[in-house]
Design a protein around this motif. Structure first.
Motif, PDB file in Angstrom:
ATOM      1  N   ILE A   3      10.514   9.405   3.117  1.00 21.37           N
ATOM      2  CA  ILE A   3      10.182   9.977   4.420  1.00 21.37           C
ATOM      3  C   ILE A   3       8.791   9.522   4.817  1.00 21.37           C
ATOM      4  O   ILE A   3       7.816   9.680   4.057  1.00 21.37           O
ATOM      5  CB  ILE A   3      10.234  11.520   4.385  1.00 21.37           C
ATOM      6  CG1 ILE A   3      11.595  12.012   3.907  1.00 21.37           C
ATOM      7  CG2 ILE A   3       9.906  12.103   5.743  1.00 21.37           C
ATOM      8  CD1 ILE A   3      11.668  13.507   3.722  1.00 21.37           C
ATOM      9  N   LEU A   4       8.694   8.969   6.019  1.00 23.90           N
ATOM     10  CA  LEU A   4       7.405   8.575   6.584  1.00 23.90           C
ATOM     11  C   LEU A   4       6.937   9.708   7.488  1.00 23.90           C
ATOM     12  O   LEU A   4       7.607  10.042   8.481  1.00 23.90           O
ATOM     13  CB  LEU A   4       7.544   7.269   7.378  1.00 23.90           C
ATOM     14  CG  LEU A   4       8.114   6.071   6.597  1.00 23.90           C
ATOM     15  CD1 LEU A   4       8.207   4.843   7.490  1.00 23.90           C
ATOM     16  CD2 LEU A   4       7.269   5.765   5.354  1.00 23.90           C
ATOM     17  N   LEU A   5       5.835  10.353   7.129  1.00 25.68           N
ATOM     18  CA  LEU A   5       5.386  11.571   7.787  1.00 25.68           C
ATOM     19  C   LEU A   5       4.379  11.302   8.898  1.00 25.68           C
ATOM     20  O   LEU A   5       3.591  10.333   8.831  1.00 25.68           O
ATOM     21  CB  LEU A   5       4.756  12.511   6.768  1.00 25.68           C
ATOM     22  CG  LEU A   5       5.656  13.053   5.672  1.00 25.68           C
ATOM     23  CD1 LEU A   5       4.814  13.840   4.673  1.00 25.68           C
ATOM     24  CD2 LEU A   5       6.748  13.929   6.258  1.00 25.68           C
ATOM     25  N   PRO A   6       4.332  12.162   9.905  1.00 26.13           N
ATOM     26  CA  PRO A   6       3.275  12.091  10.906  1.00 26.13           C
ATOM     27  C   PRO A   6       1.991  12.701  10.340  1.00 26.13           C
ATOM     28  O   PRO A   6       2.013  13.385   9.308  1.00 26.13           O
ATOM     29  CB  PRO A   6       3.817  12.937  12.054  1.00 26.13           C
ATOM     30  CG  PRO A   6       4.677  13.941  11.372  1.00 26.13           C
ATOM     31  CD  PRO A   6       5.294  13.224  10.192  1.00 26.13           C
ATOM     32  N   LYS A   7       0.903  12.449  11.018  1.00 27.97           N
ATOM     33  CA  LYS A   7      -0.358  13.041  10.589  1.00 27.97           C
ATOM     34  C   LYS A   7      -0.340  14.532  10.920  1.00 27.97           C
ATOM     35  O   LYS A   7      -0.054  14.929  12.042  1.00 27.97           O
ATOM     36  CB  LYS A   7      -1.532  12.352  11.279  1.00 27.97           C
ATOM     37  CG  LYS A   7      -1.738  10.905  10.821  1.00 27.97           C
ATOM     38  CD  LYS A   7      -2.950  10.279  11.517  1.00 27.97           C
ATOM     39  CE  LYS A   7      -3.154   8.836  11.025  1.00 27.97           C
ATOM     40  NZ  LYS A   7      -4.329   8.188  11.661  1.00 27.97           N
TER      41      LYS A   7
END
Length: 785
Positions: free
Chosen positions: A105-109
């Motif tokens: 999973i590529l997460l937002p800041k």
């Protein structure tokens, strides 16, 4: 009717559309989905909503991979998806086995704390985030022996050290029909996911508590009220179904008690479903038995019980196969219930409208559950909550209305029973008193003919027995009057001294036992007249004295009237009856005041009587706010006493005119006798002849109206129960013609409200059969002087 059905169908379809969230990935408004094992959330605002981790995950079949580094052959598989619907190397795989899922999973800041919401997945699992164990359910293994299944929903916070999450999910299933991930995992803010979870569990707790307590309430209503089987089966349905909400929907029970055995809970889950449907089927059968096909419902119940039996005796891997066919059985049952309730509505059964509404509510709930079960759509929790509330609320209303309706019918039946009892007592009173009138009247006539001593002795016995029978009849009628709360008190001038003397003199003359001494103890300064109901006071004292005589074989019976306190307006008297009889044990002293009861109630008791005298006396006194007391010792005797306050009446000095006793007090008085019983006519004519009156007889009211001559007849003695025309109708017609001739009712009926009925039609006075000759004479003289 067709238009109404179309509207209802339109409403149900739209309700289903608005109460579910579509799970298909093809919707144009779908949230981000994983592709090739990567879920890109860098442009997703996790602060606003939680995101399901659906899409393509890496899939390793028959392999529990190392969470730090996965190796070996894998394929991309849609998640969530059951193994039975998953292909591996282009072949179907079984529901039993083990596997590993992996997702990046590529997460937002974000500076907020994130968490994962993990549902049960028909399996045991370990979930790793960045190689660290975050959550587990049971223990996944590679064999049935090494796998420990367990189900519970969890919200687990995750620690983020960078903008990438690597999730590894190890799953094993060797115990359930279905295997694999059946529900989606969500990622979002910890506060949001925890709040949603808390709301879901609060709803589960609330619904479970309401349904569970409702089940116990209706069970108590069945056990301690009327044994209506529909109430029993609805209570059992509630108790079984309450487990469904807490123990299967989100597995809240397992989250509360993590040490519960999975095998036990899975048995309870399925068993509660099968038994709940069985109980609801029985409930429908007994709720409207006239509209429900009994044989069909019996078969339906048998099917559910068979499913329950299979659940009890087989392992989960077998009985979990029953759920798919049972879902369709439930749909058929609900459709069948709709038909039954619709028929009940048409036949205007109690609460049928609410039954129909509740059935539609449960139908919506079942459809939502089925859609969720097969992964088609997920219902909104609030819709499920409202559906359950509507269903159970309507069902409770049905039973409440039915219970109220049953009570109403019972009340009507009781009122009818009281009316029938009153009519029966009135009829029996009339039928017993009528021949008694002849017996007692003839006995009085023969006693006035100066019989021989042996004849007089026989006549005394005859008169005593007849009067004793009359007393029994009067006691039963008096107690019936008291029970119905229709007894009345008529205060007037009363001489307590005379009442006491007459009672003692009467019983002394009637007693055959010379071993009993009758004692009258009166205060010297008792007022000559007080205000009170002389009839009721005489009845109470007479009952107490009679009771004392009955249980005293030697010694004395003493009646005393003593002044307790006094002022210018009132006097308080203590009236006491003492005997030296058998006495009453302490444990039976309360019993003697109950109706039809004696201290010795065995079949071989030595003392006869109805056992009503003391009960009547106590109730008459209680209605005046007075307590009747008892002091007794076995073998030494008893004392009954009460204290009553009477207003004192001022004495009136009346000049007594000397009178000479007339031999024929009714000389030349012409009387019309209206009576159909020949024996009573004979008794009346004989007495009237002795008193010098001239009598004429009419056998019914119609004949009386025909022969009445107001210029000749001076008074009418009217029986009230006669053929052709009774005394009531004859008197009404007589008064409607303007006749004012005195009419005295001679009636053997002493039914409740009979006095009001008789006086209301214009009758001047009443003499009750069997009559005392002197009372009848005085009554006639009152109107013909």
């Amino acid at each position: 009717m067709n238009r109404n059905r179309k509207i209802l169908l339109f409403f149900l379809v739209n309700l289903l559309l608005y109460t579910t969230k579509c799970n298909a990935d093809t919707t144009p408004f779908s949230q981000p989905a994983a592709t090739s094992g990567i879920l890109d959330l860098r442009k997703t605002d996790l602060d606003r909503s939680s995101i399901p981790l659906r899409g393509e995950w890496k899939f390793f079949w028959n392999s529990l991979q190392n969470p730090a580094r996965t190796t070996g052959y894998f394929e991309y598989s849609i998640f969530p998806k059951l193994w039975s619907n998953t292909l591996w190397k282009n072949k179907s795989i079984p529901s039993q086995g083990f596997a590993t899922y992996e997702l990046k999973i590529l997460l937002p800041k974000s500076n907020e704390q994130l968490a994962l919401k993990l549902p049960e997945v028909y399996c045991s699992y370990n979930l790793f985030v960045n190689s660290k164990l975050v959550a587990k359910n049971g223990r996944p293994g590679t064999t049935k022996e090494t796998t420990v299944p367990y189900w519970s929903d969890q919200v687990k916070p995750i620690l983020i050290s960078n903008d990438t999450l690597n999730i590894v999910l190890q799953i094993s299933n060797f115990h359930h029909l279905k295997g694999g991930a059946s529900k989606e995992i969500k990622i979002g803010l910890l506060t949001n996911l925890q709040a949603d979870s808390d709301v879901d569990r609060a709803i589960d707790y609330f619904l479970t508590g309401c349904i569970f307590m409702g089940g116990f309430f209706f069970l108590g209503l069945y056990l301690f009220g009327r044994h209506d089987k529909s109430i029993l089966y609805f209570s059992l349905f509630c108790l079984f179904y309450s487990y469904r909400i807490l123990g299967s929907r989100q597995y809240t029970l397992q989250s509360m008690f993590p040490d519960l055995s999975w095998t036990f809970t899975i048995h309870c889950e399925y068993l509660s479903l099968f038994m709940a449907v069985a109980m609801f089927t029985l409930y429908t059968r007994y709720l409207y038995p006239e509209d429900a096909p009994q044989r069909a419902l019996s078969v339906m119940t048998g099917v559910c019980l068979a499913f329950a039996l299979i659940t009890v005796i087989t392992p989960p891997i077998l009985f979990t196969r029953l759920i798919d066919p049972f879902i369709f059985i439930v749909i058929a049952y609900i459709a069948f219930a709709v038909i039954i309730y619709w028929k009940a509505v048409k036949n205007k059964r109690v609460g049928a409208n609410y039954a129909l509404v509740s059935t539609f509510a449960i139908f919506i709930i079942i459809i939502c559950v089925i859609l969720e079960y097969y992964g088609i759509a997920t219902p909104f929790d609030i819709v499920m909550f409202l559906g359950y509330l509507i269903f159970f609320f309507c069902q409770s209303l049905i039973l409440t209305f039915k219970f109220a309706y049953t009570l109403k019918k019972a009340k009507e039946a009781a009122e009818l029973g009281l009316k029938v009892k009153s009519e029966f007592l009135s009829t029996m009173s009339h039928e017993i008193r009528t021949p008694l009138n002849s017996v007692i009247g003839m006995t009085h006539l023969m006693m006035k003919d100066v019989p021989r001593p042996d004849q007089k002795e026989h006549l005394d016995v005859l008169l005593f027995s007849a009067n004793n029978l009359l007393t029994i009849v009067n006691d039963v009628l008096d107690f019936s009057t008291i029970e119905e709360g229709k007894i009345s008190f008529n205060p007037g001038p009363m001489d307590v001294t005379s009442i006491a003397r007459n009672i003692i003199s009467g019983y002394k003359a009637a007693a055959n036992n010379v071993a009993v001494n009758f004692i009258l103890d009166l205060d010297n300064n008792l007022p000559s007249q007080v205000s009170g109901d002389s009839t009721r006071t005489s009845q109470i004292i007479s009952n107490l004295v009679h009771n004392a005589i009955k249980f005293t074989s030697a010694g004395h019976v003493k009646l005393s009237v003593k002044e307790v306190s006094r002022n210018e307006e009132e006097i308080t008297l203590k009236i006491l009856v003492e005997d030296t009889g058998i006495g009453i044990p302490l444990d039976k002293q309360k019993m003697v005041f109950e109706r039809f009861t004696q201290a010795d109630s065995s079949s071989s008791r030595n003392f006869s009587g109805t056992g009503l005298g003391l009960a009547i006396s106590k109730r008459i006194l209680e209605l005046q706010g007075i307590e009747l007391y008892l002091e007794s010792e076995p073998g030494k005797g008893s004392v009954f006493y009460f204290t009553q306050t009477f207003p004192i009446l001022k004495e009136k000095i009346i000049a007594v005119q000397p009178q000479t006793e007339r031999k024929f007090p009714l000389e030349n008085v012409k009387i019309l006798i209206v009576e159909d019983n020949p024996m009573n006519v004979l008794v009346l004519k004989n007495f009237l002849k002795r008193w010098g009156a001239v009598s004429e007889v009419a056998q019914n009211g119609k004949e009386a109206l025909e022969i009445l001559d107001s210029s000749k007849h001076q008074i009418i003695l009217m029986d009230m129960h006669m053929p052709v025309m009774d005394g009531y109708e004859a008197t009404k017609q007589l008064r409607s013609k303007g006749e004012t001739i005195p009419v005295i009712a001679l009636t053997a009926s002493v039914a409740l409200n009979v006095d009001e009925k008789i006086y209301g039609i214009g009758i001047n006075d009443i003499v009750v059969k069997p009559f005392v000759p002197e009372e009848l004479l005085n009554m006639i003289l009152k109107y013909v002087r």
